[in-house]
Design a protein around this motif. Structure first.
Motif, PDB file in Angstrom:
ATOM      1  N   ASN A  61       0.609  -1.225  -0.014  1.00 25.80           N
ATOM      2  CA  ASN A  61       0.131   0.045   0.065  1.00 25.80           C
ATOM      3  C   ASN A  61       0.744   1.192   0.051  1.00 25.80           C
ATOM      4  O   ASN A  61       0.576   2.236  -0.683  1.00 25.80           O
ATOM      5  CB  ASN A  61      -0.869  -0.225   1.118  1.00 25.80           C
ATOM      6  N   SER A  62       2.046   1.369   0.767  1.00 28.48           N
ATOM      7  CA  SER A  62       2.804   2.463   0.706  1.00 28.48           C
ATOM      8  C   SER A  62       3.310   2.637  -0.381  1.00 28.48           C
ATOM      9  O   SER A  62       3.824   3.682  -0.920  1.00 28.48           O
ATOM     10  CB  SER A  62       3.674   2.226   2.170  1.00 28.48           C
ATOM     11  N   ILE A  63       4.065   1.439  -1.198  1.00 24.43           N
ATOM     12  CA  ILE A  63       4.694   1.467  -2.381  1.00 24.43           C
ATOM     13  C   ILE A  63       3.700   2.037  -3.559  1.00 24.43           C
ATOM     14  O   ILE A  63       4.111   3.003  -4.183  1.00 24.43           O
ATOM     15  CB  ILE A  63       5.367   0.472  -2.874  1.00 24.43           C
ATOM     16  N   HIS A  64       2.512   1.460  -3.339  1.00 26.23           N
ATOM     17  CA  HIS A  64       1.523   2.118  -4.669  1.00 26.23           C
ATOM     18  C   HIS A  64       0.835   3.128  -4.297  1.00 26.23           C
ATOM     19  O   HIS A  64       1.044   4.088  -5.425  1.00 26.23           O
ATOM     20  CB  HIS A  64       0.307   0.584  -4.322  1.00 26.23           C
ATOM     21  N   GLY A  65       0.489   3.758  -3.270  1.00 27.97           N
ATOM     22  CA  GLY A  65      -0.157   4.968  -2.965  1.00 27.97           C
ATOM     23  C   GLY A  65       0.757   6.154  -2.523  1.00 27.97           C
ATOM     24  O   GLY A  65       0.308   7.050  -2.599  1.00 27.97           O
ATOM     25  N   GLY A  66       1.897   5.636  -2.220  1.00 26.06           N
ATOM     26  CA  GLY A  66       2.826   6.779  -1.493  1.00 26.06           C
ATOM     27  C   GLY A  66       2.358   7.280  -0.081  1.00 26.06           C
ATOM     28  O   GLY A  66       1.392   6.629   0.289  1.00 26.06           O
ATOM     29  N   ARG A  67       3.310   7.962   0.639  1.00 33.23           N
ATOM     30  CA  ARG A  67       2.862   8.507   1.864  1.00 33.23           C
ATOM     31  C   ARG A  67       3.239   9.755   2.034  1.00 33.23           C
ATOM     32  O   ARG A  67       3.963  10.302   1.491  1.00 33.23           O
ATOM     33  CB  ARG A  67       3.546   7.492   2.775  1.00 33.23           C
ATOM     34  N   GLN A  68       2.467  10.604   2.512  1.00 30.66           N
ATOM     35  CA  GLN A  68       2.839  11.951   3.060  1.00 30.66           C
ATOM     36  C   GLN A  68       2.409  12.227   4.658  1.00 30.66           C
ATOM     37  O   GLN A  68       1.400  12.584   4.650  1.00 30.66           O
ATOM     38  CB  GLN A  68       2.222  12.953   2.295  1.00 30.66           C
TER      39      GLN A  68
END
Length: 292
Positions: free
Chosen positions: A255-262
């Motif tokens: 999920n982190s790799i697919h959608g990114g994090r901020q």
């Protein structure tokens, strides 16, 4: 009194009142109740006379003792402020290293810092500073922007991806959502990243590691570094330890790799004084002491 006016079971005199065949007994109020009623009445009268009690429009009765609780509290606040000023003046002048080396100042840091932390930071990081999903564990010793007191103070002051002009800025790209990586590449690099922290992988994940290593080298080292230990100046986390902000299971990493994090942390410069920020930075630095 005639026997007809007494209860045949208990022998107690009745009042003559009857409800559905049940007669009311004529039992007087116990004397102990009357005694305490008299005592509380006398206490109330005495309190009214001695203490501030009755409102009188814009004022109130002052009482014969002249006690003013507002004045008492104001004096206590002034005394507390004076006591605080006696050591905060030393803390303001001393460097972080000097404060850390002073046991008496650090005692104040732990006592006052705990209150500051619980009032301002615990809602996200938890009372013990151990964080939760989306919020870093401050007791783990794994720092995004550096774990020195100076670095922590700066993070508290400007925040992360906040509204301050000089806020720390960090963001992980949405590699899958934005089409940078294909589904199999996302799964491969997720498996490789999980292997870096020594997690137990199934056979499918083990098979993806070589391809994931190539994807990591081509897309992730710019932020996380060739050794995957992150970079404090970018706020990129260390991927080789066991500390995961958003979860270290396969689906969470995907999920982190697919959608990114901020992540986001507000700037506290306008709300907290420089002294309080310094106190918090020093206190936060003590959260992982139990592990050391």
């Amino acid at each position: 009194m005639a026997d007809a006016t007494r209860d045949p079971v208990t022998g107690t005199v009745t009042t003559g009142h009857e409800w559905n065949g049940i007669e009311e007994l004529d039992t007087p109020i116990p004397r102990v109740v009357l005694f305490f009623l008299a005592v509380t009445t006398l206490f109330a009268i005495g309190y009214w006379l001695l203490m501030p009690a009755w409102p009188l429009g814009v004022t109130y009765t002052k009482g014969l003792l002249g006690i003013d609780q507002r004045q008492v509290v104001a004096e206590q606040v002034r005394d507390a402020a004076a006591e605080r000023a006696s050591w905060t003046a030393k803390l303001d002048k001393a460097s972080f290293a000097e404060v850390a080396a002073d046991p008496q100042l650090m005692r104040h840091v732990r006592d006052t810092g705990r209150t500051l932390f619980e009032d301002n930071c615990a809602v996200c990081h938890g009372v013990q500073g151990k964080g939760g999903p989306g919020f870093p564990n401050l007791a783990a010793g794994s720092w995004l922007w550096g774990g020195s007191p100076e670095a922590i103070a700066e993070t508290i002051r400007v925040g992360i991806n906040g509204t301050a002009k000089d806020t720390r800025t960090g963001q992980m790209m949405a590699f899958g959502r934005d089409g940078i990586l294909q589904r199999e590449q996302v799964l491969a690099v997720a498996s490789y990243v999980r292997s870096l922290s020594g997690q137990k992988l199934d056979a499918a994940e083990q098979a993806r590691i070589p391809a994931g290593k190539e994807v990591f080298a081509a897309n992730c080292v710019a932020c996380h570094g060739e050794n995957a230990k992150g970079q404090h100046d970018l706020g990129a986390p260390d991927l080789t330890d066991a500390n995961w902000i958003y979860g270290g299971d396969l689906q969470s990493v995907v999920n982190s790799i697919h959608g990114g994090r901020q992540g986001h942390m507000p700037s506290w410069e306008g709300r907290l004084s420089p002294t309080d920020i310094k106190l918090l930075a020093l206190y936060v630095g003590t959260q992982g002491e139990a592990k050391r």
